[in-house]
Motif scaffolding. Structure first.
Motif, PDB file in Angstrom:
ATOM      1  N   ASP A   1       0.958  -1.142  -0.359  1.00 54.20           N
ATOM      2  CA  ASP A   1      -0.179   0.335   0.437  1.00 54.20           C
ATOM      3  C   ASP A   1       0.923   1.413   0.409  1.00 54.20           C
ATOM      4  N   GLY A   2       1.815   1.175  -0.010  1.00 53.94           N
ATOM      5  CA  GLY A   2       2.833   2.579  -0.141  1.00 53.94           C
ATOM      6  C   GLY A   2       3.684   2.527  -0.705  1.00 53.94           C
ATOM      7  N   GLY A   3       3.463   2.036  -2.085  1.00 49.70           N
ATOM      8  CA  GLY A   3       4.437   2.379  -3.032  1.00 49.70           C
ATOM      9  C   GLY A   3       5.893   1.087  -3.595  1.00 49.70           C
ATOM     10  N   GLU A   4       6.397   0.598  -4.577  1.00 43.58           N
ATOM     11  CA  GLU A   4       7.459  -0.037  -4.483  1.00 43.58           C
ATOM     12  C   GLU A   4       8.983   0.935  -3.799  1.00 43.58           C
ATOM     13  N   LYS A   5      10.100  -0.100  -3.730  1.00 42.32           N
ATOM     14  CA  LYS A   5      11.314  -0.015  -3.528  1.00 42.32           C
ATOM     15  C   LYS A   5      11.903   0.821  -4.588  1.00 42.32           C
ATOM     16  N   PRO A   6      12.399   1.861  -5.162  1.00 41.96           N
ATOM     17  CA  PRO A   6      13.052   1.819  -6.186  1.00 41.96           C
ATOM     18  C   PRO A   6      14.413   1.223  -6.294  1.00 41.96           C
ATOM     19  N   PRO A   7      15.423   1.743  -8.026  1.00 37.42           N
ATOM     20  CA  PRO A   7      15.992   1.184  -8.169  1.00 37.42           C
ATOM     21  C   PRO A   7      17.482   0.913  -7.458  1.00 37.42           C
ATOM     22  N   ALA A   8      18.007   0.265  -6.726  1.00 35.56           N
ATOM     23  CA  ALA A   8      19.447  -0.016  -6.239  1.00 35.56           C
ATOM     24  C   ALA A   8      20.417   0.820  -7.094  1.00 35.56           C
ATOM     25  N   PRO A   9      21.162   1.718  -6.665  1.00 33.05           N
ATOM     26  CA  PRO A   9      22.034   2.325  -7.001  1.00 33.05           C
ATOM     27  C   PRO A   9      22.962   1.371  -7.699  1.00 33.05           C
ATOM     28  N   GLU A  10      23.432   1.425  -9.221  1.00 34.34           N
ATOM     29  CA  GLU A  10      25.152   0.506  -9.024  1.00 34.34           C
ATOM     30  C   GLU A  10      26.414   0.778  -8.383  1.00 34.34           C
ATOM     31  N   ARG A  11      27.387  -0.283  -7.656  1.00 38.92           N
ATOM     32  CA  ARG A  11      27.877   0.062  -6.518  1.00 38.92           C
ATOM     33  C   ARG A  11      28.606  -1.078  -6.894  1.00 38.92           C
ATOM     34  N   PRO A  12      30.094  -0.335  -7.256  1.00 38.85           N
ATOM     35  CA  PRO A  12      31.283  -0.480  -8.250  1.00 38.85           C
ATOM     36  C   PRO A  12      31.807  -2.177  -6.799  1.00 38.85           C
ATOM     37  N   VAL A  13      31.698  -1.487  -6.088  1.00 43.90           N
ATOM     38  CA  VAL A  13      32.222  -2.121  -4.793  1.00 43.90           C
ATOM     39  C   VAL A  13      31.429  -3.328  -4.340  1.00 43.90           C
ATOM     40  N   ALA A  14      30.669  -3.021  -4.255  1.00 42.95           N
ATOM     41  CA  ALA A  14      29.641  -4.727  -4.495  1.00 42.95           C
ATOM     42  C   ALA A  14      29.301  -5.552  -5.383  1.00 42.95           C
ATOM     43  N   GLY A  15      29.441  -4.915  -6.667  1.00 42.76           N
ATOM     44  CA  GLY A  15      29.206  -5.165  -7.365  1.00 42.76           C
ATOM     45  C   GLY A  15      30.147  -6.553  -7.851  1.00 42.76           C
ATOM     46  N   SER A  16      31.996  -5.634  -7.928  1.00 50.05           N
ATOM     47  CA  SER A  16      32.887  -6.798  -7.962  1.00 50.05           C
ATOM     48  C   SER A  16      33.155  -8.121  -6.505  1.00 50.05           C
ATOM     49  N   PHE A  17      31.965  -7.915  -5.212  1.00 51.22           N
ATOM     50  CA  PHE A  17      32.177  -8.652  -4.293  1.00 51.22           C
ATOM     51  C   PHE A  17      31.114 -10.093  -5.085  1.00 51.22           C
ATOM     52  N   TRP A  18      30.592  -9.572  -5.206  1.00 49.99           N
ATOM     53  CA  TRP A  18      28.818 -10.943  -6.079  1.00 49.99           C
ATOM     54  C   TRP A  18      29.907 -11.547  -7.143  1.00 49.99           C
ATOM     55  N   GLY A  19      30.460 -10.627  -8.008  1.00 50.04           N
ATOM     56  CA  GLY A  19      30.448 -11.484  -9.288  1.00 50.04           C
ATOM     57  C   GLY A  19      32.010 -12.061  -8.754  1.00 50.04           C
ATOM     58  N   ALA A  20      32.738 -11.455  -8.063  1.00 50.80           N
ATOM     59  CA  ALA A  20      33.945 -12.641  -7.896  1.00 50.80           C
ATOM     60  C   ALA A  20      33.567 -13.713  -6.868  1.00 50.80           C
ATOM     61  N   LEU A  21      32.817 -13.836  -6.281  1.00 52.63           N
ATOM     62  CA  LEU A  21      31.425 -15.422  -5.273  1.00 52.63           C
ATOM     63  C   LEU A  21      30.408 -15.873  -6.998  1.00 52.63           C
ATOM     64  N   ALA A  22      30.410 -15.153  -7.645  1.00 51.09           N
ATOM     65  CA  ALA A  22      29.278 -15.139  -8.328  1.00 51.09           C
ATOM     66  C   ALA A  22      30.727 -16.302  -9.879  1.00 51.09           C
ATOM     67  N   GLY A  23      31.711 -15.901 -10.200  1.00 52.45           N
ATOM     68  CA  GLY A  23      32.419 -16.600 -10.536  1.00 52.45           C
ATOM     69  C   GLY A  23      33.295 -17.955 -10.082  1.00 52.45           C
ATOM     70  N   TYR A  24      33.689 -17.211  -8.855  1.00 54.95           N
ATOM     71  CA  TYR A  24      33.594 -18.723  -7.572  1.00 54.95           C
ATOM     72  C   TYR A  24      32.648 -19.821  -7.556  1.00 54.95           C
ATOM     73  N   SER A  25      32.026 -19.622  -7.307  1.00 50.14           N
ATOM     74  CA  SER A  25      30.986 -20.653  -7.290  1.00 50.14           C
ATOM     75  C   SER A  25      30.280 -21.605  -8.596  1.00 50.14           C
ATOM     76  N   SER A  26      30.516 -20.488  -9.533  1.00 52.76           N
ATOM     77  CA  SER A  26      29.989 -21.620 -10.975  1.00 52.76           C
ATOM     78  C   SER A  26      31.762 -22.186 -11.448  1.00 52.76           C
ATOM     79  N   PHE A  27      32.995 -21.941 -10.459  1.00 54.85           N
ATOM     80  CA  PHE A  27      33.736 -23.089 -11.290  1.00 54.85           C
ATOM     81  C   PHE A  27      33.434 -23.734  -9.803  1.00 54.85           C
ATOM     82  N   VAL A  28      33.249 -24.041  -8.523  1.00 55.79           N
ATOM     83  CA  VAL A  28      33.860 -24.968  -7.501  1.00 55.79           C
ATOM     84  C   VAL A  28      32.628 -25.664  -7.091  1.00 55.79           C
ATOM     85  N   ALA A  29      30.864 -25.083  -7.750  1.00 58.81           N
ATOM     86  CA  ALA A  29      29.622 -25.794  -7.534  1.00 58.81           C
ATOM     87  C   ALA A  29      28.689 -25.405  -8.690  1.00 58.81           C
ATOM     88  N   HIS A  30      29.065 -25.020  -9.881  1.00 58.30           N
ATOM     89  CA  HIS A  30      28.146 -24.986 -10.915  1.00 58.30           C
ATOM     90  C   HIS A  30      27.460 -24.031 -10.279  1.00 58.30           C
TER      91      HIS A  30
END
Length: 258
Positions: free
Chosen positions: A124-153
């Motif tokens: 009833d209060g509207g949607e949460k606005p889109p998050a901005p690009e965050r280079p540090v967070a993006g790099s961290f989650w990107g690294a975890l995505a690459g790591y887990s893609s190799f280790v655990a698919h």
């Protein structure tokens, strides 16, 4: 194995699920596909059979989504993802894939449940606005995505933890994610060759299953092209919830030896 009907009874649905995922219908399908194939063959062989199929699926998906992308997000996440793959290769004998699955599953469950709780609280209060690009967070989650893609698919959930709150247009989101995982899969060819898993038997099985992969990828892309954001994002978060539950279950039972 080429004439084993029991193998194909498992392999065809597994490849079809991954193809739908590659077409844009969520990473949960891919997480179900690889363990499903592992019922019929050893897990490492299942991953090796899938890799050439994934590369062809990537090519089809890249063509289907060639006009759609979000370069800013891709550029933020890719460097970390490449580092993550290198770290996964270097430490693959030290880290338990089941421990990685348990951690990723827990993160994914919390992430998806928070979305549904916040959506319910804000109805009833509207949607949460889109998050901005965050280079540090993006790099961290990107690294975890690459790591887990190799280790655990299982690179999809950490990738989605960063990208879904950005609330990109569904077509831009799918085009960007297609490029991201196509690059990761291409890089993973090197260690798979080094491990000797891309032998003639596995490559032949990949070739036999390839038509199923192509058709299911195109079907997934067609569906997403006509999907509105109001449907797309709840579906994607639902897929993250399923993927998180699957990873959590596989990781916990694997660690407990059940």
């Amino acid at each position: 194995m080429l004439t084993d009907l029991n193998f194909y009874a498992v392999a065809i649905p597994a490849v079809a699920l991954v193809g739908l995922s590659k077409g844009g219908l969520g990473g949960a399908f891919a997480l179900i596909g690889v363990p499903l194939l592992a019922i019929a063959v050893p897990p490492m062989q299942a991953a090796a059979i899938f890799l050439p199929i994934l590369l062809v699926m990537d090519a089809v998906a890249l063509w289907a989504w060639r006009r759609h992308n979000n370069r800013a997000t891709l550029y933020v996440m890719l460097p970390g993802a490449i580092i993550g793959i290198i770290l996964g290769w270097a430490t693959s004998t030290l880290v338990s894939p089941n421990a990685m699955r348990l951690v990723l599953g827990s993160i994914s469950l919390i992430f998806a449940l928070r979305y549904f709780i916040e959506s319910y609280a804000a109805r009833d209060g509207g949607e949460k606005p889109p998050a901005p690009e965050r280079p540090v967070a993006g790099s961290f989650w990107g690294a975890l995505a690459g790591y887990s893609s190799f280790v655990a698919h299982a690179g999809g959930p950490p990738f989605q933890v960063y990208t879904l709150p950005l609330k990109l247009d569904p077509k831009s989101y799918t085009g960007m994610s297609t490029r991201f995982f196509a690059i990761l899969n291409a890089i993973k060819v090197i260690p798979y060759f080094a491990l000797g898993e891309l032998d003639s038997t596995n490559l032949t099985l990949s070739a036999v299953l390839l038509p199923v992969a192509l058709v299911s990828t195109l079907i997934g892309a067609k569906v997403v092209h006509y999907m509105k954001p109001a449907i797309f994002y709840p579906l994607m978060y639902g897929m993250v919830l399923i993927a998180g539950a699957k990873l959590f279950y596989d990781g916990s039972t694997g660690l407990l030896g059940l």
